[in-house]
Every structure is written in structure tokens, then in C-alpha cells.
Design a protein around this motif. Structure first.
Motif, PDB file in Angstrom:
ATOM      1  N   GLN A  22      24.680  51.659  86.845  1.00 44.49           N
ATOM      2  CA  GLN A  22      25.163  50.287  85.931  1.00 44.49           C
ATOM      3  C   GLN A  22      23.462  49.842  85.012  1.00 44.49           C
ATOM      4  O   GLN A  22      24.369  49.716  83.966  1.00 44.49           O
ATOM      5  CB  GLN A  22      24.990  49.016  86.835  1.00 44.49           C
ATOM      6  CG  GLN A  22      26.713  48.914  87.737  1.00 44.49           C
ATOM      7  CD  GLN A  22      26.717  48.061  88.509  1.00 44.49           C
ATOM      8  OE1 GLN A  22      25.386  47.651  89.165  1.00 44.49           O
ATOM      9  NE2 GLN A  22      27.633  47.691  89.434  1.00 44.49           N
ATOM     10  N   PHE A  23      22.512  50.285  85.187  1.00 44.46           N
ATOM     11  CA  PHE A  23      21.199  50.233  84.847  1.00 44.46           C
ATOM     12  C   PHE A  23      21.382  51.353  83.974  1.00 44.46           C
ATOM     13  O   PHE A  23      20.290  50.747  83.077  1.00 44.46           O
ATOM     14  CB  PHE A  23      19.700  50.353  86.250  1.00 44.46           C
ATOM     15  CG  PHE A  23      18.831  50.408  85.493  1.00 44.46           C
ATOM     16  CD1 PHE A  23      17.745  49.031  85.427  1.00 44.46           C
ATOM     17  CD2 PHE A  23      17.975  51.640  85.340  1.00 44.46           C
ATOM     18  CE1 PHE A  23      16.790  48.970  84.663  1.00 44.46           C
ATOM     19  CE2 PHE A  23      17.127  51.991  84.529  1.00 44.46           C
ATOM     20  CZ  PHE A  23      16.337  50.641  83.784  1.00 44.46           C
ATOM     21  N   PHE A  24      21.580  52.937  84.184  1.00 49.09           N
ATOM     22  CA  PHE A  24      21.179  53.259  83.003  1.00 49.09           C
ATOM     23  C   PHE A  24      22.126  52.945  81.844  1.00 49.09           C
ATOM     24  O   PHE A  24      22.434  53.226  80.796  1.00 49.09           O
ATOM     25  CB  PHE A  24      21.061  54.706  83.503  1.00 49.09           C
ATOM     26  CG  PHE A  24      21.033  55.264  83.825  1.00 49.09           C
ATOM     27  CD1 PHE A  24      18.800  55.112  83.737  1.00 49.09           C
ATOM     28  CD2 PHE A  24      20.299  55.628  85.381  1.00 49.09           C
ATOM     29  CE1 PHE A  24      17.983  55.080  83.787  1.00 49.09           C
ATOM     30  CE2 PHE A  24      19.439  56.033  85.851  1.00 49.09           C
ATOM     31  CZ  PHE A  24      17.968  56.341  85.826  1.00 49.09           C
ATOM     32  N   GLU A  27      20.712  50.250  79.903  1.00 48.88           N
ATOM     33  CA  GLU A  27      20.180  51.056  79.078  1.00 48.88           C
ATOM     34  C   GLU A  27      20.460  51.197  77.458  1.00 48.88           C
ATOM     35  O   GLU A  27      19.662  51.282  76.540  1.00 48.88           O
ATOM     36  CB  GLU A  27      19.308  51.760  80.047  1.00 48.88           C
ATOM     37  CG  GLU A  27      18.262  50.293  80.357  1.00 48.88           C
ATOM     38  CD  GLU A  27      17.223  50.057  80.157  1.00 48.88           C
ATOM     39  OE1 GLU A  27      16.706  50.490  78.953  1.00 48.88           O
ATOM     40  OE2 GLU A  27      16.777  49.038  80.414  1.00 48.88           O
ATOM     41  N   ARG A  28      21.006  51.290  78.318  1.00 47.41           N
ATOM     42  CA  ARG A  28      22.207  52.877  76.810  1.00 47.41           C
ATOM     43  C   ARG A  28      22.896  51.411  76.514  1.00 47.41           C
ATOM     44  O   ARG A  28      22.462  51.981  74.904  1.00 47.41           O
ATOM     45  CB  ARG A  28      23.187  53.916  77.544  1.00 47.41           C
ATOM     46  CG  ARG A  28      23.871  55.022  76.563  1.00 47.41           C
ATOM     47  CD  ARG A  28      24.936  56.130  78.039  1.00 47.41           C
ATOM     48  NE  ARG A  28      25.518  55.593  78.755  1.00 47.41           N
ATOM     49  CZ  ARG A  28      25.219  55.704  79.979  1.00 47.41           C
ATOM     50  NH1 ARG A  28      23.721  56.538  80.085  1.00 47.41           N
ATOM     51  NH2 ARG A  28      25.813  54.843  81.019  1.00 47.41           N
ATOM     52  N   ALA A  29      23.334  50.832  76.633  1.00 47.12           N
ATOM     53  CA  ALA A  29      24.205  49.812  75.630  1.00 47.12           C
ATOM     54  C   ALA A  29      23.015  49.108  74.943  1.00 47.12           C
ATOM     55  O   ALA A  29      23.271  49.275  73.932  1.00 47.12           O
ATOM     56  CB  ALA A  29      25.303  48.817  76.476  1.00 47.12           C
ATOM     57  N   ASP A  34      20.358  48.269  69.453  1.00 51.07           N
ATOM     58  CA  ASP A  34      19.091  48.307  68.865  1.00 51.07           C
ATOM     59  C   ASP A  34      19.403  48.843  67.282  1.00 51.07           C
ATOM     60  O   ASP A  34      18.104  49.258  66.646  1.00 51.07           O
ATOM     61  CB  ASP A  34      18.037  49.054  69.962  1.00 51.07           C
ATOM     62  CG  ASP A  34      17.326  47.660  71.024  1.00 51.07           C
ATOM     63  OD1 ASP A  34      17.403  47.161  70.371  1.00 51.07           O
ATOM     64  OD2 ASP A  34      16.540  48.613  71.647  1.00 51.07           O
ATOM     65  N   ALA A  35      19.671  50.771  67.815  1.00 50.60           N
ATOM     66  CA  ALA A  35      20.248  51.587  66.628  1.00 50.60           C
ATOM     67  C   ALA A  35      21.272  50.691  65.474  1.00 50.60           C
ATOM     68  O   ALA A  35      20.790  51.108  64.226  1.00 50.60           O
ATOM     69  CB  ALA A  35      20.884  52.756  67.446  1.00 50.60           C
ATOM     70  N   ILE A  36      22.042  49.926  65.913  1.00 56.32           N
ATOM     71  CA  ILE A  36      22.325  49.480  65.343  1.00 56.32           C
ATOM     72  C   ILE A  36      21.834  48.198  64.076  1.00 56.32           C
ATOM     73  O   ILE A  36      21.770  48.228  62.848  1.00 56.32           O
ATOM     74  CB  ILE A  36      23.819  48.214  65.886  1.00 56.32           C
ATOM     75  CG1 ILE A  36      24.713  49.451  66.486  1.00 56.32           C
ATOM     76  CG2 ILE A  36      24.412  47.222  65.010  1.00 56.32           C
ATOM     77  CD1 ILE A  36      26.390  49.038  67.314  1.00 56.32           C
ATOM     78  N   VAL A  37      20.852  47.622  64.779  1.00 56.50           N
ATOM     79  CA  VAL A  37      19.950  46.914  64.425  1.00 56.50           C
ATOM     80  C   VAL A  37      19.537  46.657  63.534  1.00 56.50           C
ATOM     81  O   VAL A  37      19.164  46.841  62.589  1.00 56.50           O
ATOM     82  CB  VAL A  37      20.033  45.840  64.946  1.00 56.50           C
ATOM     83  CG1 VAL A  37      17.721  44.627  64.842  1.00 56.50           C
ATOM     84  CG2 VAL A  37      20.298  44.564  66.304  1.00 56.50           C
ATOM     85  N   VAL A  38      18.550  48.379  63.677  1.00 58.82           N
ATOM     86  CA  VAL A  38      17.798  49.164  62.879  1.00 58.82           C
ATOM     87  C   VAL A  38      18.380  49.330  61.542  1.00 58.82           C
ATOM     88  O   VAL A  38      17.960  49.358  60.534  1.00 58.82           O
ATOM     89  CB  VAL A  38      17.203  50.531  63.793  1.00 58.82           C
ATOM     90  CG1 VAL A  38      16.573  51.026  62.932  1.00 58.82           C
ATOM     91  CG2 VAL A  38      16.119  49.877  64.909  1.00 58.82           C
TER      92      VAL A  38
END
Length: 74
Positions: A22-24, A27-29, A34-38
Motif C-alpha cells: 500500500q505504501f509503494f 508513493e507511485r500515485a 507530480d509528473a502531471i503537475v510538472v
């Protein structure tokens, strides 16, 4: 080489694995967001630069001469 663990140890290992996955996934989400924001910020910057260049180009053009209306004498 298989090791036999006690029942509580196996349950703990399974619970830990579930939490870790769940943690990973979380993090992936966040990485995807972040990629979408960039990408959005880069596109916004490109569009802003294009708009400012167009405005500068338009401001350097000579103003169109006003069309004079002819007044007809009756």
C-alpha cells in the motif's frame, strides 16, 4: 531453502507485506501526480511565452490607419 515460521510470524509477515505494498502504491500515485503537475507547469510556461511573444509582435506592428468616411454632398 524454505523456512517454516510460526503462525503469528507468518501473519505478521503477510500484514507487513500488505502495508508495504500500500505504501509503494501510494508513493507511485504521488509520483504520477507530480509528473502531471510538472507537465502542466511546462505547458503553461510554453503558452505564456508564446502569448507574450505574440503580444510583443503585435505591439511592434504599425497601427492600422483609420478609414476616413467620405461625406457625400447632397
Amino acid at each position: 531453502m524454505t523456512e517454516n515460521y510460526s503462525k503469528p510470524r507468518q501473519q505478521a509477515e503477510a500484514a507487513f507485506g500488505k502495508i508495504q505494498s500500500q505504501f509503494f502504491a501510494r508513493e507511485r500515485a504521488f509520483e504520477e501526480l507530480d509528473a502531471i503537475v510538472v507537465a502542466r507547469d511546462e505547458k503553461t510556461l510554453r503558452l505564456r511565452e508564446a502569448r507574450l511573444a505574440k503580444e510583443l509582435q503585435d505591439s511592434m506592428k504599425p497601427a492600422p490607419s483609420p478609414i476616413s468616411k467620405r461625406v457625400r454632398k447632397p
